[in-house]
Design a protein around this motif. Structure first.
Motif, PDB file in Angstrom:
ATOM      1  N   CYS A   1      27.904  39.167 145.883  1.00 53.43           N
ATOM      2  CA  CYS A   1      28.749  40.342 145.633  1.00 53.43           C
ATOM      3  C   CYS A   1      27.992  41.407 144.877  1.00 53.43           C
ATOM      4  O   CYS A   1      28.376  42.574 144.875  1.00 53.43           O
ATOM      5  CB  CYS A   1      30.029  39.957 144.890  1.00 53.43           C
ATOM      6  N   GLY A   2      26.919  41.013 144.181  1.00 51.85           N
ATOM      7  CA  GLY A   2      26.090  42.002 143.497  1.00 51.85           C
ATOM      8  C   GLY A   2      26.643  42.514 142.184  1.00 51.85           C
ATOM      9  O   GLY A   2      26.104  43.452 141.606  1.00 51.85           O
ATOM     10  N   ARG A   3      27.714  41.893 141.702  1.00 53.58           N
ATOM     11  CA  ARG A   3      28.304  42.386 140.447  1.00 53.58           C
ATOM     12  C   ARG A   3      27.393  42.108 139.255  1.00 53.58           C
ATOM     13  O   ARG A   3      27.393  42.860 138.283  1.00 53.58           O
ATOM     14  CB  ARG A   3      29.683  41.759 140.217  1.00 53.58           C
ATOM     15  N   CYS A   4      26.600  41.027 139.315  1.00 54.68           N
ATOM     16  CA  CYS A   4      25.664  40.742 138.226  1.00 54.68           C
ATOM     17  C   CYS A   4      24.605  41.846 138.144  1.00 54.68           C
ATOM     18  O   CYS A   4      24.172  42.224 137.065  1.00 54.68           O
ATOM     19  CB  CYS A   4      25.032  39.367 138.396  1.00 54.68           C
ATOM     20  N   ILE A   5      24.209  42.350 139.336  1.00 51.54           N
ATOM     21  CA  ILE A   5      23.216  43.434 139.370  1.00 51.54           C
ATOM     22  C   ILE A   5      23.804  44.690 138.727  1.00 51.54           C
ATOM     23  O   ILE A   5      23.173  45.354 137.907  1.00 51.54           O
ATOM     24  CB  ILE A   5      22.798  43.723 140.825  1.00 51.54           C
ATOM     25  N   ASP A   6      25.083  44.990 139.113  1.00 49.02           N
ATOM     26  CA  ASP A   6      25.778  46.157 138.573  1.00 49.02           C
ATOM     27  C   ASP A   6      25.906  46.088 137.053  1.00 49.02           C
ATOM     28  O   ASP A   6      25.617  47.040 136.348  1.00 49.02           O
ATOM     29  CB  ASP A   6      27.211  46.215 139.144  1.00 49.02           C
ATOM     30  N   ILE A   7      26.352  44.929 136.598  1.00 46.22           N
ATOM     31  CA  ILE A   7      26.857  44.817 135.226  1.00 46.22           C
ATOM     32  C   ILE A   7      25.735  44.702 134.205  1.00 46.22           C
ATOM     33  O   ILE A   7      25.959  44.864 133.009  1.00 46.22           O
ATOM     34  CB  ILE A   7      27.815  43.593 135.145  1.00 46.22           C
TER      35      ILE A   7
ATOM     36  N   PRO B   1      13.368  32.090 140.255  1.00 45.76           N
ATOM     37  CA  PRO B   1      14.334  33.059 139.712  1.00 45.76           C
ATOM     38  C   PRO B   1      15.475  33.345 140.692  1.00 45.76           C
ATOM     39  O   PRO B   1      16.341  34.158 140.405  1.00 45.76           O
ATOM     40  CB  PRO B   1      13.476  34.310 139.524  1.00 45.76           C
ATOM     41  N   LEU B   2      15.457  32.694 141.869  1.00 45.44           N
ATOM     42  CA  LEU B   2      16.467  32.975 142.885  1.00 45.44           C
ATOM     43  C   LEU B   2      17.762  32.208 142.612  1.00 45.44           C
ATOM     44  O   LEU B   2      17.727  31.056 142.199  1.00 45.44           O
ATOM     45  CB  LEU B   2      15.947  32.563 144.267  1.00 45.44           C
ATOM     46  N   ILE B   3      18.877  32.869 142.853  1.00 47.24           N
ATOM     47  CA  ILE B   3      20.167  32.173 142.807  1.00 47.24           C
ATOM     48  C   ILE B   3      20.343  31.494 144.162  1.00 47.24           C
ATOM     49  O   ILE B   3      20.598  32.159 145.163  1.00 47.24           O
ATOM     50  CB  ILE B   3      21.321  33.143 142.504  1.00 47.24           C
ATOM     51  N   LEU B   4      20.138  30.184 144.188  1.00 46.78           N
ATOM     52  CA  LEU B   4      20.108  29.466 145.466  1.00 46.78           C
ATOM     53  C   LEU B   4      21.395  28.706 145.741  1.00 46.78           C
ATOM     54  O   LEU B   4      21.556  28.112 146.804  1.00 46.78           O
ATOM     55  CB  LEU B   4      18.926  28.497 145.479  1.00 46.78           C
ATOM     56  N   ASP B   5      22.318  28.708 144.778  1.00 47.97           N
ATOM     57  CA  ASP B   5      23.561  27.960 144.941  1.00 47.97           C
ATOM     58  C   ASP B   5      24.368  28.533 146.105  1.00 47.97           C
ATOM     59  O   ASP B   5      24.507  29.742 146.255  1.00 47.97           O
ATOM     60  CB  ASP B   5      24.381  28.053 143.657  1.00 47.97           C
ATOM     61  N   ARG B   6      24.926  27.637 146.924  1.00 45.02           N
ATOM     62  CA  ARG B   6      25.676  28.091 148.095  1.00 45.02           C
ATOM     63  C   ARG B   6      26.978  28.795 147.705  1.00 45.02           C
ATOM     64  O   ARG B   6      27.586  29.463 148.529  1.00 45.02           O
ATOM     65  CB  ARG B   6      25.974  26.908 149.012  1.00 45.02           C
ATOM     66  N   ASP B   7      27.413  28.623 146.458  1.00 48.30           N
ATOM     67  CA  ASP B   7      28.656  29.253 146.031  1.00 48.30           C
ATOM     68  C   ASP B   7      28.507  30.751 145.764  1.00 48.30           C
ATOM     69  O   ASP B   7      29.505  31.469 145.717  1.00 48.30           O
ATOM     70  CB  ASP B   7      29.190  28.584 144.763  1.00 48.30           C
TER      71      ASP B   7
ATOM     72  N   SER C   1      20.477  30.612 153.840  1.00 49.41           N
ATOM     73  CA  SER C   1      20.447  32.001 154.308  1.00 49.41           C
ATOM     74  C   SER C   1      19.447  32.842 153.513  1.00 49.41           C
ATOM     75  O   SER C   1      18.995  32.456 152.433  1.00 49.41           O
ATOM     76  CB  SER C   1      21.836  32.600 154.198  1.00 49.41           C
ATOM     77  N   LEU C   2      19.125  33.998 154.078  1.00 50.34           N
ATOM     78  CA  LEU C   2      18.005  34.792 153.565  1.00 50.34           C
ATOM     79  C   LEU C   2      18.351  35.631 152.330  1.00 50.34           C
ATOM     80  O   LEU C   2      17.605  35.653 151.363  1.00 50.34           O
ATOM     81  CB  LEU C   2      17.503  35.727 154.677  1.00 50.34           C
ATOM     82  N   LEU C   3      19.489  36.337 152.402  1.00 49.89           N
ATOM     83  CA  LEU C   3      19.811  37.287 151.334  1.00 49.89           C
ATOM     84  C   LEU C   3      20.141  36.545 150.037  1.00 49.89           C
ATOM     85  O   LEU C   3      21.048  35.699 150.018  1.00 49.89           O
ATOM     86  CB  LEU C   3      20.982  38.168 151.760  1.00 49.89           C
ATOM     87  N   ARG C   4      19.417  36.848 148.975  1.00 55.32           N
ATOM     88  CA  ARG C   4      19.613  36.168 147.695  1.00 55.32           C
ATOM     89  C   ARG C   4      19.564  37.168 146.554  1.00 55.32           C
ATOM     90  O   ARG C   4      18.922  38.222 146.658  1.00 55.32           O
ATOM     91  CB  ARG C   4      18.512  35.129 147.454  1.00 55.32           C
ATOM     92  N   VAL C   5      20.190  36.795 145.447  1.00 50.63           N
ATOM     93  CA  VAL C   5      20.036  37.568 144.226  1.00 50.63           C
ATOM     94  C   VAL C   5      18.954  36.876 143.395  1.00 50.63           C
ATOM     95  O   VAL C   5      18.935  35.652 143.302  1.00 50.63           O
ATOM     96  CB  VAL C   5      21.359  37.618 143.429  1.00 50.63           C
ATOM     97  N   THR C   6      18.042  37.667 142.849  1.00 47.07           N
ATOM     98  CA  THR C   6      17.002  37.086 142.007  1.00 47.07           C
ATOM     99  C   THR C   6      17.147  37.604 140.582  1.00 47.07           C
ATOM    100  O   THR C   6      17.529  38.763 140.365  1.00 47.07           O
ATOM    101  CB  THR C   6      15.602  37.440 142.542  1.00 47.07           C
ATOM    102  N   ALA C   7      16.856  36.737 139.626  1.00 44.71           N
ATOM    103  CA  ALA C   7      16.822  37.155 138.213  1.00 44.71           C
ATOM    104  C   ALA C   7      15.370  37.459 137.861  1.00 44.71           C
ATOM    105  O   ALA C   7      14.798  36.880 136.943  1.00 44.71           O
ATOM    106  CB  ALA C   7      17.406  36.072 137.331  1.00 44.71           C
ATOM    107  N   ARG C   8      14.789  38.383 138.620  1.00 43.19           N
ATOM    108  CA  ARG C   8      13.340  38.621 138.541  1.00 43.19           C
ATOM    109  C   ARG C   8      12.907  39.011 137.130  1.00 43.19           C
ATOM    110  O   ARG C   8      11.918  38.516 136.619  1.00 43.19           O
ATOM    111  CB  ARG C   8      12.975  39.726 139.542  1.00 43.19           C
TER     112      ARG C   8
ATOM    113  N   PHE D   1      18.725  42.295 144.513  1.00 44.97           N
ATOM    114  CA  PHE D   1      18.847  41.641 145.813  1.00 44.97           C
ATOM    115  C   PHE D   1      17.456  41.444 146.388  1.00 44.97           C
ATOM    116  O   PHE D   1      16.597  42.329 146.284  1.00 44.97           O
ATOM    117  CB  PHE D   1      19.668  42.501 146.787  1.00 44.97           C
ATOM    118  N   THR D   2      17.220  40.297 147.008  1.00 40.06           N
ATOM    119  CA  THR D   2      15.941  40.060 147.664  1.00 40.06           C
ATOM    120  C   THR D   2      16.129  38.995 148.740  1.00 40.06           C
ATOM    121  O   THR D   2      17.253  38.636 149.069  1.00 40.06           O
ATOM    122  CB  THR D   2      14.873  39.640 146.642  1.00 40.06           C
ATOM    123  N   HIS D   3      15.044  38.491 149.292  1.00 37.67           N
ATOM    124  CA  HIS D   3      15.137  37.415 150.278  1.00 37.67           C
ATOM    125  C   HIS D   3      14.744  36.088 149.634  1.00 37.67           C
ATOM    126  O   HIS D   3      14.151  36.068 148.548  1.00 37.67           O
ATOM    127  CB  HIS D   3      14.262  37.718 151.499  1.00 37.67           C
TER     128      HIS D   3
END
Lengths: 283, 282
Positions: A259-265, A249-255, A209-216, A273-275
């Motif tokens: 939720c975006g809590r890593c971004i918040d915290i 840098p993308l979190i690609l794991d299907r698990d 899927s497209l929506l991913r969290v990145t550790a840019r 968030f990115t693609h």
């Protein structure tokens, strides 16, 4: 120091809880869409999360339930087929476990259990293997095939809770309480992160899927470990943040539930968030 | 952290020797499979005894046979939402009816037999058969006058309420006129249900004036018997073939009953008018 102090200091409380607040809004909006019917007579959305009809035209059906009926040897009619295809397409394209973090009514409950565990410093219990959910998923389909009935739906806490809330039914306390106390006392993130076959199903669905969290901005990471502490699936962060087994840098794991809590915290704005095609990284 | 054997390999397992890594990997799989099997079996344990339909829970019109229904209904409640009379309910989790499936209790709120059958139209999966377009073809259950001891008509009164409220009056329920042997001079008009017309809507059970209904709608499986496949009814075969297939029976004279039909041992040859056995033939 408690988790998230750094983020609250740099971004303020709201900035450090942005996606949490948005998720709670999303979860309650979904429930309210079903409840304005029985409460105010506004029947915009009928049914429940298993299958619904919006404005009399848009059918939506839970693809996991659809697959269970297929396994039980029944080919559902076209309304359910179209509804399942719409939902399937949405999550496969956007993000499989978006469902878990942004829609599922069990999520606030297990989040509460995890929050209490952190707050009370509970370390007790025994965590099952996180692959158990795939076996439960297989088991739910096998038992449906063997018996011709939807065996899992008798105990599925997700179905039971959402149905009870939308239709005002009693009887959900036992199984939902079991999930809560299991998560609180036995296994940290036990239900959503290790056992739930519905989460496993949506995870498999959203592999590409497209929506991913990145550790840019991973170079800014100061190893405070707040993201690991808050993440419901902490194993997904390391490959992206610390380049373990991958350069991206993308979190690609299907698990990952998006939720975006890593971004918040994160007090240092490492995550965004990115693609899935965005490979920008500062490290 | 536990290993995740189905996830993509996350690099080499550090400095562990190959055999240890393999053992860890296999242990992980075994633990996950064991846990999965445990949960699955637990769900079976809950589902198995609950799979039988309770006697007082009736399915909506057009519902498939119970076993098939439990594999086809996805518990969405759309039929419940579209029922204009709030007849249908969703079963709560842990109740005798499979949790989340639609049912109604005839004594509480019976089915009003809507002409357009909105519940069937609402069903997204077809667990309620979309082929059902005439509500009179519905078979939600079968009314059974189960208690002959308390039914007021059986006591010789003219209650008739179940008969009067029946939407298929004179077909699904008829009043059968028979001699009252207790008074020996009155009639009893017995409400009699006919399975080829009864839809199982439950209006009779709802209307029964007794504190506990003497007539109850039950699921077909509970209410109906079934003849063995090879049974043939002699009189039907005779009518179909225009005569007995085994030839006419030989009539032997019986001493003292010479002027009567063969086998007729009634004291006076005439049956009481309107009695159930008026059509008696040897």
């Amino acid at each position: 120091m408690t988790i998230g102090q750094d983020a609250i200091r740099t971004k303020g409380w709201l900035g450090a809880h942005r996606f949490l607040v948005l998720r709670r809004l999303s979860q309650s909006t979904v429930l309210l869409a079903f409840l304005i019917g029985p409460w105010f007579g506004l029947w915009w959305v009928k049914g429940n999360l298993a299958s619904s009809l919006t404005f009399g035209v848009l059918p939506l059906t839970d693809p996991y339930l659809f697959v269970q009926t297929l396994a039980a040897g029944f080919m559902p009619a076209s309304a359910a087929l179209i509804g399942a295809a719409v939902v399937l397409g949405f999550y496969a394209l956007l993000g499989g476990r978006l469902y878990c973090a942004w829609v599922c009514p069990v999520n606030p409950l297990t989040d509460l259990a995890a929050w209490l565990r952190r707050r009370w410093g509970l370390k007790s219990g025994r965590v099952p293997d996180s692959a158990t959910r795939y076996w439960v998923l297989a088991g739910s389909l096998l038992t449906a095939a063997a018996t011709g009935t939807l065996v899992w739906e008798w105990v599925n806490p997700v179905s039971i809770l959402q149905r009870s809330l939308i239709f005002g039914l009693s009887g959900s306390v036992l199984v939902v309480g079991a999930v809560f106390f299991y998560d609180l006392l036995v296994a940290s993130r036990g239900w959503c992160g290790h056992l739930c076959p519905m989460g496993a199903f949506y995870g498999l669905l959203g592999q590409k899927s497209l929506l991913r969290v990145t550790a840019r901005q991973r170079s800014a990471c100061d190893d405070c470990m707040d993201c690991f502490a808050i993440c419901p699936e902490p194993q997904v962060i390391r490959p992206a943040l610390k380049k373990v087994g991958q350069e991206s840098p993308l979190i690609l794991d299907r698990d990952c539930t998006n939720c975006g809590r890593c971004i918040d915290i994160c007090g240092r704005d490492v995550f965004h968030f990115t693609h899935r095609f965005d490979q920008r990284s500062d490290l | 952290m536990t290993t995740n054997p189905t996830a993509k390999p996350q690099g080499k397992t550090g400095a562990l020797p190959a055999s240890t890594a393999r053992r860890k990997f296999l242990n992980g799989i075994a633990a996950a499979a064991g846990g999965g099997a445990l949960l699955t079996l637990a769900s079976l344990l809950v589902a198995r005894p609950a799979a039988a339909q309770p006697a007082q829970a009736l399915r909506p019109p057009g519902a498939m046979a119970e076993q098939d229904f439990l594999g086809a209904c996805i518990r969405c409640g759309l039929c419940v939402r579209d029922c204009p009379y709030d007849t249908l309910q969703l079963a709560p989790a842990g109740s005798a009816v499979a949790g989340g499936t639609p049912f109604f209790n005839a004594r509480a709120v019976p089915c009003e037999m809507c002409d357009d059958i909105p519940c069937v139209k609402a069903c997204p999966t077809g667990a309620l058969d979309p082929q059902l377009t005439d509500i009179h073809e519905a078979r939600m259950g079968l009314a059974v006058l189960s208690d002959h001891e308390t039914c007021l008509n059986f006591l010789g009164l003219r209650c008739d309420v179940c008969y009067r409220v029946c939407p298929v009056i004179d077909q699904a329920i008829t009043l059968e006129n028979i001699h009252n042997p207790r008074s020996d001079r009155h009639a009893m008009l017995l409400p009699t249900v006919h399975s080829d017309h009864c839809t199982g809507c439950g209006k009779c059970e709802k209307a029964c004036v007794l504190p506990e209904a003497a007539i109850k709608v039950m699921p077909l499986k509970l209410a109906q018997g079934r003849l063995p496949e090879h049974y043939r009814k002699g009189w039907e075969e005779k009518a179909r073939h225009g005569g007995s297939l085994i030839g006419d029976q030989i009539e032997m004279p019986v001493r003292g009953l010479e002027d009567k039909a063969y086998g007729d041992v009634r004291l006076n040859g005439e049956a009481a008018p309107n009695s159930l056995n008026s059509g008696w033939k040897p």
